[in-house]
Design a protein around this motif. Sequence first.
Motif, PDB file in Angstrom:
ATOM      1  N   PRO C  87      94.314  19.637  41.416  1.00  0.00           N
ATOM      2  CA  PRO C  87      94.080  21.549  41.481  1.00  0.00           C
ATOM      3  C   PRO C  87      95.510  21.348  42.101  1.00  0.00           C
ATOM      4  O   PRO C  87      96.301  21.164  42.972  1.00  0.00           O
ATOM      5  CB  PRO C  87      93.298  21.091  42.007  1.00  0.00           C
ATOM      6  CG  PRO C  87      91.918  20.540  42.867  1.00  0.00           C
ATOM      7  CD  PRO C  87      93.159  19.412  42.768  1.00  0.00           C
ATOM      8  N   ASP C  90      93.925  24.977  46.322  1.00  0.00           N
ATOM      9  CA  ASP C  90      92.939  24.979  47.205  1.00  0.00           C
ATOM     10  C   ASP C  90      92.191  23.027  46.366  1.00  0.00           C
ATOM     11  O   ASP C  90      91.880  22.895  46.993  1.00  0.00           O
ATOM     12  CB  ASP C  90      91.495  25.153  46.645  1.00  0.00           C
ATOM     13  CG  ASP C  90      91.612  27.092  47.464  1.00  0.00           C
ATOM     14  OD1 ASP C  90      91.931  27.423  48.686  1.00  0.00           O
ATOM     15  OD2 ASP C  90      90.557  27.934  47.343  1.00  0.00           O
ATOM     16  N   ASN C  91      93.840  22.266  47.078  1.00  0.00           N
ATOM     17  CA  ASN C  91      93.283  20.848  47.224  1.00  0.00           C
ATOM     18  C   ASN C  91      93.500  20.024  48.473  1.00  0.00           C
ATOM     19  O   ASN C  91      93.180  18.682  47.918  1.00  0.00           O
ATOM     20  CB  ASN C  91      95.025  20.557  46.036  1.00  0.00           C
ATOM     21  CG  ASN C  91      95.696  21.107  46.820  1.00  0.00           C
ATOM     22  OD1 ASN C  91      96.241  21.218  47.818  1.00  0.00           O
ATOM     23  ND2 ASN C  91      97.163  21.033  45.590  1.00  0.00           N
ATOM     24  N   ILE C  92      93.449  20.578  49.103  1.00  0.00           N
ATOM     25  CA  ILE C  92      92.831  20.054  50.035  1.00  0.00           C
ATOM     26  C   ILE C  92      91.584  20.361  51.301  1.00  0.00           C
ATOM     27  O   ILE C  92      91.821  21.750  50.981  1.00  0.00           O
ATOM     28  CB  ILE C  92      93.497  19.712  51.083  1.00  0.00           C
ATOM     29  CG1 ILE C  92      94.688  21.160  51.572  1.00  0.00           C
ATOM     30  CG2 ILE C  92      95.578  18.701  51.233  1.00  0.00           C
ATOM     31  CD1 ILE C  92      95.250  21.053  52.531  1.00  0.00           C
ATOM     32  N   PHE C  93      90.233  19.982  52.246  1.00  0.00           N
ATOM     33  CA  PHE C  93      90.176  20.682  53.009  1.00  0.00           C
ATOM     34  C   PHE C  93      90.342  21.288  53.956  1.00  0.00           C
ATOM     35  O   PHE C  93      90.449  20.242  54.963  1.00  0.00           O
ATOM     36  CB  PHE C  93      88.981  19.175  53.175  1.00  0.00           C
ATOM     37  CG  PHE C  93      87.369  19.315  51.471  1.00  0.00           C
ATOM     38  CD1 PHE C  93      87.411  20.057  51.352  1.00  0.00           C
ATOM     39  CD2 PHE C  93      88.237  17.573  50.916  1.00  0.00           C
ATOM     40  CE1 PHE C  93      86.851  19.641  50.078  1.00  0.00           C
ATOM     41  CE2 PHE C  93      87.901  17.284  49.920  1.00  0.00           C
ATOM     42  CZ  PHE C  93      87.508  19.098  48.950  1.00  0.00           C
ATOM     43  N   ARG C  94      90.667  22.235  54.304  1.00  0.00           N
ATOM     44  CA  ARG C  94      91.379  22.859  54.864  1.00  0.00           C
ATOM     45  C   ARG C  94      90.444  22.483  56.389  1.00  0.00           C
ATOM     46  O   ARG C  94      91.362  22.569  57.740  1.00  0.00           O
ATOM     47  CB  ARG C  94      91.788  24.256  54.919  1.00  0.00           C
ATOM     48  CG  ARG C  94      92.025  24.488  53.441  1.00  0.00           C
ATOM     49  CD  ARG C  94      91.887  26.228  53.209  1.00  0.00           C
ATOM     50  NE  ARG C  94      92.508  27.066  54.086  1.00  0.00           N
ATOM     51  CZ  ARG C  94      93.713  27.541  54.224  1.00  0.00           C
ATOM     52  NH1 ARG C  94      94.246  27.351  52.854  1.00  0.00           N
ATOM     53  NH2 ARG C  94      94.244  28.791  54.260  1.00  0.00           N
TER      54      ARG C  94
END
Lengths: 304, 317, 244
Positions: C87, C90-94
């Motif tokens: 995406p 917001d394409n990783i889990f922060r």
Amino acid sequence: MIQHLIDGILIGAILSLGATGLTMVMHMLRFANFSHAELLSIGAYSALVFEQLFKAVLPFTAGTIGPLSMTWALAVAMIASMAVTGASAVLFDKLIFKRVREKGEELSMVFASFGLALIIRNVIGLVFGLQTQLFSKDIIFATVLSRDPLIMVKPDQIAVLAITLLIIFALHLILSRTTYGYALRAVAENPSLAQVNGINLQRMIVTVWLIGGGLAALAGVFYGLTNQISPVIGRDLVLPVFAATIVGGLGSIYGALLGGFIVGIAANLALTVLPSGYSPSVPFLIILAVLLVRPHGLFGEERQ
Amino acid sequence: MTGIISYLVFFTTMASILAIATLGLNLQWGNTGLFNGGVAAFFGAGAYGTLLLGGTSQEDHLGGFELPYVVALAGGMAAAGILAWVVGVLTLRMRRDYLAISTFGMAIVFENVMRNAEWLSGGAKGLRGFERPLRDALGDGFAYNAAFLAVVLVLLFATYRFLQVLVRSPFGRLLRAIREDETAARSLGKSPARVRLTAFVTGSVIMGLAGGLYATFYAFVSPQDVLPTLTFQIWAMLIVGGAGNNRGAVFGAFLIWAAWTASGWLLSRFAPVDAQIYTGSIQYVLIGLVIVGMLLWRPQGLLPERLVISQSGQAPS
Amino acid sequence: MDDAVLEVKSITAGYVPDLPILHGVSMKANRGEVTVIIGPNGAGKSTLVKAIAGLVPVSEGAILHETVDITNIRPDQMAMHGIAYVPQIDNIFRSLTIRQNLELALRHSGKEGPAKLATLLDQFPALRDKQTARAGSLSGGQKQFLAVAMALATSPRLILMDEPSAGLSPKAAQEVLELTKSLTEAGVSILLVEQNVNQALRLADHCYILAEGSNQTDGKASELLGNQVVADIYLGGRRLRAGQ
């Protein structure tokens, strides 16, 4: 002062359990669930029913466990109650929240949760009566830890704290060591990205309701054990539990765990300066303080 | 016969006052998508504010400024507005949940403080010592109530007209734009947070007006009048009537108030004596069912929102 | 040699029923190539990749991947079809660490998991050095690398990327786009949405231009790069000068 601190830690443990489930649901489904605290009531009352049932069917379970007022029957009832409460949470989602969600009326979910809270609370009142009840009518004397200042702790309270810490530790191990735990945190943080990464969202929603309901049931039983059971448990705890999630930061499971203790302790310490009549106001003051100083909470991140 | 007429006057007065509050909520929720979980606090601020500013001096608590009635009522509305501004400034920039939780908390604190702070509000026994305006001229009887109803109806109509003009104005279109798509509204160069704050405060001031009128009618207010029940009732009125539609809000207020008083009367009359303490619970279950049922089966309400199309905005064929 | 991996056949799609954003869009992506989609803001570029990924409902038309109909697939089943999606934001889990992000992406790999993790970390040395750091603390470019690494974890044959260079410094953007190009050497096909038209056209093989939710034109990227008319009409008059 120290007595207030101890009482605060105890209520904090209960709030932690309640807030953990709430924050997960709130972040994943994007709505403030005002009916979550009613799950505590469901937990407490179903444990009450199961305890009576087990005592009647298996009389040998009626004995108390060591110095506690808790019977063996209640210990088993607690587990049954977690299952029932978790299942109720899944059922409420299926009957109400899922349908509202699928209509695309996401904003209306808050309304739906309020309506549901009203229904649950008052149905419990109609079924079980409005009076308060206790798991055990035996008076368990508190152990005096110190006379000056006077500090007293009941064995039940120590047991409650110990079990809560154990569960928090187990939860921590799952969240920090297993890919299942990562998946739970991933869903809490960013549901659509979690889906893109191969996580089945529908199944996860059910899991999260089950976990949230189970933890809420424990919290409800513990509240009943250290205070009393009444149909208004949910009404009295809804704001403190929300405060715990806001202190921790919406969506952060660790934040909710810590937030529960912070709210419990702060609310009890506040009573050293405020008249006790004002205690229902304290959670809101904590929310205001967090919004002023650190709006996204201890572990929250800025996201719409 | 006169009994029925005076009851109708009483009923219409109450329903109209609640309709004003429902209109305030419609501006917030129906037009702007702001969830107000503490209607009772803003209603209560108007009620307490009006009585404190306009009442006669009392020995045991604050108030008794004996201000002219119109000033006192305006002061009550301002008190509601200030409360709304404080909550709004802190939460409207954040996720919508924060406003819901904060307003809900605000209502709990408001009731809690009014119940405990005797120096301020008279505590649990409530706030007395208020002289209803023009009482010398009209007395306390039917004539007064009829005249009061007339005033309330005028204010209800004025509020309705004001909101109708507002939602058709460019500001109203902006509110709906923000409700539907905040990012798009922001890209138009508008600050959604500020616009939402304006709408939230305006709606709360309208609730304050309703509270002020309510307290004036009874010349009395107590913590019992600002319980969360009031918030639930006003929501049910809006949801049943149709969020986004001002006429629906007024219609819903009358309908739900009729259903509420009727169910209360039926329960008190026909429920067995030993079950009387549970009539409240039954009414709450009913109102909960109404809210949930409407959301599931007719979320647009009985009178749905009719989207206002601007003159140039005829739908392209 | 038309070896289409992905074929979008005249799809109509949108977030809300009765309000389509895409009106009969068609396109193809060939094996081992980079296919780029460009167009002005609001053209429906992101919507197109989301529709392919199953995140936006498709009401008409069909999407085929390696001749399998994947119209309206469940997003969590993309990996089973050999597709990955990165995406835009917001394409990783922060809140997870870098290693946890990768382990999450690898969790269906079974016994091969640890070996695959080692391979990915070798491929992205910048991530290996920060394995235990929270992903939220990474720089913009590193976040994109992590997102791409997570996409690679499922060994996809097709990767959908939504503006991987958005918000990056020119240098980081260049790095990310070069990484994208390098993936095709292993036979992976890439479908890329880009705002960064100039750079994108240079690394892409084929290009589609969308405007207002419809196909405008398409062609070899190298040919469109020099096409002044295309630039003026479809890219808001932005000149595509060489060397910019």
